[in-house]
Design an enzyme around this catalytic site. Structure first.
Site, PDB file in Angstrom:
ATOM      1  N   HIS A  88       0.820  -1.207   0.000  1.00  0.00           N
ATOM      2  CA  HIS A  88       0.000   0.000   0.000  1.00  0.00           C
ATOM      3  C   HIS A  88       0.857   1.262   0.000  1.00  0.00           C
ATOM      4  O   HIS A  88       0.582   2.221  -0.737  1.00  0.00           O
ATOM      5  CB  HIS A  88      -0.916   0.013   1.223  1.00  0.00           C
ATOM      6  CG  HIS A  88      -2.110  -0.882   1.097  1.00  0.00           C
ATOM      7  ND1 HIS A  88      -3.093  -0.949   2.057  1.00  0.00           N
ATOM      8  CD2 HIS A  88      -2.483  -1.750   0.125  1.00  0.00           C
ATOM      9  CE1 HIS A  88      -4.014  -1.816   1.678  1.00  0.00           C
ATOM     10  NE2 HIS A  88      -3.667  -2.323   0.515  1.00  0.00           N
ATOM     11  N   TYR A  98      -9.681   4.315   2.886  1.00  0.00           N
ATOM     12  CA  TYR A  98     -10.312   3.229   3.644  1.00  0.00           C
ATOM     13  C   TYR A  98     -11.819   3.401   3.820  1.00  0.00           C
ATOM     14  O   TYR A  98     -12.566   2.414   3.682  1.00  0.00           O
ATOM     15  CB  TYR A  98      -9.595   3.049   4.986  1.00  0.00           C
ATOM     16  CG  TYR A  98      -8.261   2.367   4.824  1.00  0.00           C
ATOM     17  CD1 TYR A  98      -8.162   0.980   4.810  1.00  0.00           C
ATOM     18  CD2 TYR A  98      -7.094   3.110   4.650  1.00  0.00           C
ATOM     19  CE1 TYR A  98      -6.944   0.348   4.627  1.00  0.00           C
ATOM     20  CE2 TYR A  98      -5.862   2.498   4.473  1.00  0.00           C
ATOM     21  CZ  TYR A  98      -5.790   1.108   4.461  1.00  0.00           C
ATOM     22  OH  TYR A  98      -4.581   0.479   4.272  1.00  0.00           O
ATOM     23  N   GLU A 140       1.250   1.895   7.791  1.00  0.00           N
ATOM     24  CA  GLU A 140       1.556   2.747   6.633  1.00  0.00           C
ATOM     25  C   GLU A 140       2.019   4.131   7.075  1.00  0.00           C
ATOM     26  O   GLU A 140       2.937   4.702   6.460  1.00  0.00           O
ATOM     27  CB  GLU A 140       0.323   2.840   5.735  1.00  0.00           C
ATOM     28  CG  GLU A 140       0.040   1.543   5.006  1.00  0.00           C
ATOM     29  CD  GLU A 140      -1.413   1.355   4.613  1.00  0.00           C
ATOM     30  OE1 GLU A 140      -2.157   2.369   4.576  1.00  0.00           O
ATOM     31  OE2 GLU A 140      -1.822   0.211   4.360  1.00  0.00           O
ATOM     32  N   GLN A 204       5.185  -2.542  -9.385  1.00  0.00           N
ATOM     33  CA  GLN A 204       6.262  -2.656  -8.412  1.00  0.00           C
ATOM     34  C   GLN A 204       7.363  -3.564  -8.964  1.00  0.00           C
ATOM     35  O   GLN A 204       7.070  -4.644  -9.501  1.00  0.00           O
ATOM     36  CB  GLN A 204       5.713  -3.215  -7.093  1.00  0.00           C
ATOM     37  CG  GLN A 204       4.776  -2.234  -6.406  1.00  0.00           C
ATOM     38  CD  GLN A 204       3.643  -2.909  -5.663  1.00  0.00           C
ATOM     39  OE1 GLN A 204       3.218  -4.000  -5.993  1.00  0.00           O
ATOM     40  NE2 GLN A 204       3.134  -2.237  -4.639  1.00  0.00           N
ATOM     41  N   GLY A 273      13.252 -17.788 -12.563  1.00  0.00           N
ATOM     42  CA  GLY A 273      12.875 -16.762 -13.516  1.00  0.00           C
ATOM     43  C   GLY A 273      13.259 -15.373 -13.046  1.00  0.00           C
ATOM     44  O   GLY A 273      14.345 -15.156 -12.487  1.00  0.00           O
ATOM     45  N   THR A 277      15.710 -11.164  -9.179  1.00  0.00           N
ATOM     46  CA  THR A 277      16.088  -9.755  -8.954  1.00  0.00           C
ATOM     47  C   THR A 277      16.372  -9.419  -7.495  1.00  0.00           C
ATOM     48  O   THR A 277      17.434  -8.848  -7.197  1.00  0.00           O
ATOM     49  CB  THR A 277      15.030  -8.810  -9.548  1.00  0.00           C
ATOM     50  OG1 THR A 277      13.724  -9.183  -9.088  1.00  0.00           O
ATOM     51  CG2 THR A 277      15.049  -8.867 -11.061  1.00  0.00           C
ATOM     52  N   PRO A 278      15.493  -9.738  -6.529  1.00  0.00           N
ATOM     53  CA  PRO A 278      15.847  -9.390  -5.146  1.00  0.00           C
ATOM     54  C   PRO A 278      17.010 -10.219  -4.616  1.00  0.00           C
ATOM     55  O   PRO A 278      17.745  -9.763  -3.738  1.00  0.00           O
ATOM     56  CB  PRO A 278      14.557  -9.666  -4.363  1.00  0.00           C
ATOM     57  CG  PRO A 278      13.830 -10.675  -5.173  1.00  0.00           C
ATOM     58  CD  PRO A 278      14.147 -10.331  -6.604  1.00  0.00           C
ATOM     59  N   PHE A 386       5.494 -11.507  -6.636  1.00  0.00           N
ATOM     60  CA  PHE A 386       5.348 -10.357  -7.523  1.00  0.00           C
ATOM     61  C   PHE A 386       3.867 -10.228  -7.876  1.00  0.00           C
ATOM     62  O   PHE A 386       3.270 -11.145  -8.436  1.00  0.00           O
ATOM     63  CB  PHE A 386       6.175 -10.536  -8.794  1.00  0.00           C
ATOM     64  CG  PHE A 386       7.659 -10.472  -8.568  1.00  0.00           C
ATOM     65  CD1 PHE A 386       8.190  -9.864  -7.442  1.00  0.00           C
ATOM     66  CD2 PHE A 386       8.544 -11.020  -9.480  1.00  0.00           C
ATOM     67  CE1 PHE A 386       9.551  -9.790  -7.227  1.00  0.00           C
ATOM     68  CE2 PHE A 386       9.915 -10.953  -9.281  1.00  0.00           C
ATOM     69  CZ  PHE A 386      10.417 -10.341  -8.155  1.00  0.00           C
ATOM     70  N   GLY A 387       3.262  -9.081  -7.526  1.00  0.00           N
ATOM     71  CA  GLY A 387       1.845  -8.902  -7.769  1.00  0.00           C
ATOM     72  C   GLY A 387       1.024  -9.298  -6.553  1.00  0.00           C
ATOM     73  O   GLY A 387       1.550  -9.434  -5.448  1.00  0.00           O
TER      74      GLY A 387
END
Length: 397
Positions: A88, A98, A140, A204, A273, A277-278, A386-387
């Site tokens: 978020h 919210y 957040e 992201q 795959g 990356t991380p 991811f997602g």
């Protein structure tokens, strides 16, 4: 946390809500986007809406949170909440969102369940919603305070590297020339682009470069649609249109799949795959810190030619004194690599290993099961999706 009366009501109605949650989320999103079309254009991922992935993830998170409260009314599922809050925050979700979600979600519940939604039932699920919403808003708020902003910032592309036929890396510096906040290896940024129809879509991407070098580097795989899933709008836009000198809007770094700073424990970094990356960022960080404990580096891919960031993968692993590299390819395996899917049977996993996983859900489920069989505690196995987090949705089903 959840009151005793509400806990009893939620426990009694959870099966009915759970059975209808798919229809509820369908109605919710239809109502939300009819009232606020700008949210679909500029905040929500249109691809995930089209494929149904976001609806499935929302249903899973609601069911998982409610189920946890029923079983543990005095506890919060902080790991789940932290993961959602980081997502978020990277999108810029604000407290004013919210009440809007509450309005349309509860209208959808009433539409689907009808007379079953008595005042008592409505009050109990209202309590569940605001417990979750208030917890997320608090997390957040802290994340925004730590990052110093809720806004995205313009970054100029200073280098573009074609990693494979379908993967490209972008390196960027602040367009304003200002300072760069550091990040923790494993985190991601949200990237906002303006598409040809004027929509400002956000995606992201994990930071794939080493922390502390004054740039942001992320690596993007072109998403090819299949079945009900459309082609990736943003990934294809970045591949086709973004070049050196262009400017992209990036959030500050977020994400809770991060290494424990300074912990000299055995590690296993497993990816498949574009999930590499991380892991490359983590290896770069470990090499910079001189990590001396054993590190098992595991990666699966279709072929060596499709293994993005392979040179960096090998470079950083080679700088660690106790690293062991295990690459698996479905075809065209080379000497020193293996043919087939990732298999940990011959991978040493010392006692006390902490594991970090990133890749498709079937891969992560298989690796997690193998790790548990090897004695790794479930609490020491961490993952990044991811997602939308469909693993959570499937666990709640």
């Amino acid at each position: 946390m959840l009151s005793e009366q509400s806990a009893a009501t939620v426990r009694a109605t959870l099966p009915a809500v759970g059975a209808a949650i798919g229809e509820i989320t369908d109605r919710f999103y239809a109502r939300l986007f009819a009232a606020h079309p700008e949210l679909l254009r500029n905040l929500f991922n249109r691809g995930n809406q089209a494929s149904g992935a976001q609806k499935q993830a929302l249903a899973g998170s609601i069911a998982a949170f409610a189920g946890h409260l029923v079983k543990h009314p005095d506890e919060r599922p902080d790991v789940m909440l932290s993961r959602i809050a980081h997502k978020h925050a990277s999108l810029g979700v604000a407290p004013e969102h919210y009440p809007v979600v509450h309005e349309h979600l509860f209208a959808a519940i009433a539409e689907v369940l009808g007379e079953a939604v008595t005042p008592e039932v409505a009050a109990a699920w209202d309590e569940v919603y605001w417990l979750m919403a208030n917890a997320l808003m608090a997390i957040e708020k802290r994340l925004y305070e730590e990052s110093g902003t809720t806004a995205r910032r313009p970054w100029e592309v200073v280098e573009r590297v074609e990693e494979t036929a379908d993967v490209v890396t972008f390196r960027l510096r602040p367009a304003d020339g200002g300072p760069v906040r550091d990040f923790r290896a494993g985190q991601y940024v949200s990237v906002q682009v303006e598409l040809p129809d004027g929509a400002r879509q956000i995606r992201q991407y994990s930071l794939s470069g080493a922390p502390g070098d004054g740039v942001r580097q992320f690596t993007v795989k072109r998403v090819q649609g299949a079945d009900s899933a459309p082609d990736g709008e943003v990934s294809n836009h970045l591949h086709a249109r973004v070049r050196v000198g262009d400017v992209l809007d990036l959030s500050e770094p977020y994400g809770d799949l991060v290494l424990d700073a300074g912990a000299e424990t055995p590690l296993l970094l497993a990816s498949a795959g574009i999930g590499v990356t991380p892991m490359v960022a983590m290896l770069a960080d470990l090499a910079a810190r001189g990590h001396g404990a054993p590190v098992a580096v595991v990666h699966g891919d279709r072929s060596p030619a499709e293994h993005a960031l392979r040179a960096d993968h090998e470079l950083y692993a080679g700088k660690l004194p106790e690293a062991a590299v295990h690459f698996f390819y479905e075809r065209d395996a080379e000497p020193g690599t293996r043919t087939g899917l990732v298999d940990l049977a011959d991978v040493a996993v010392p006692a006390g290993t902490r594991a970090y996983l990133c890749g498709p859900l079937p891969f992560m489920r298989a690796v997690r099961a193998q790790l548990i069989d090897k004695g790794v505690a479930p609490a020491d196995i961490h993952y990044e999706v991811f997602g939308p987090d469909l693993w959570l949705a499937q666990q709640a089903a």
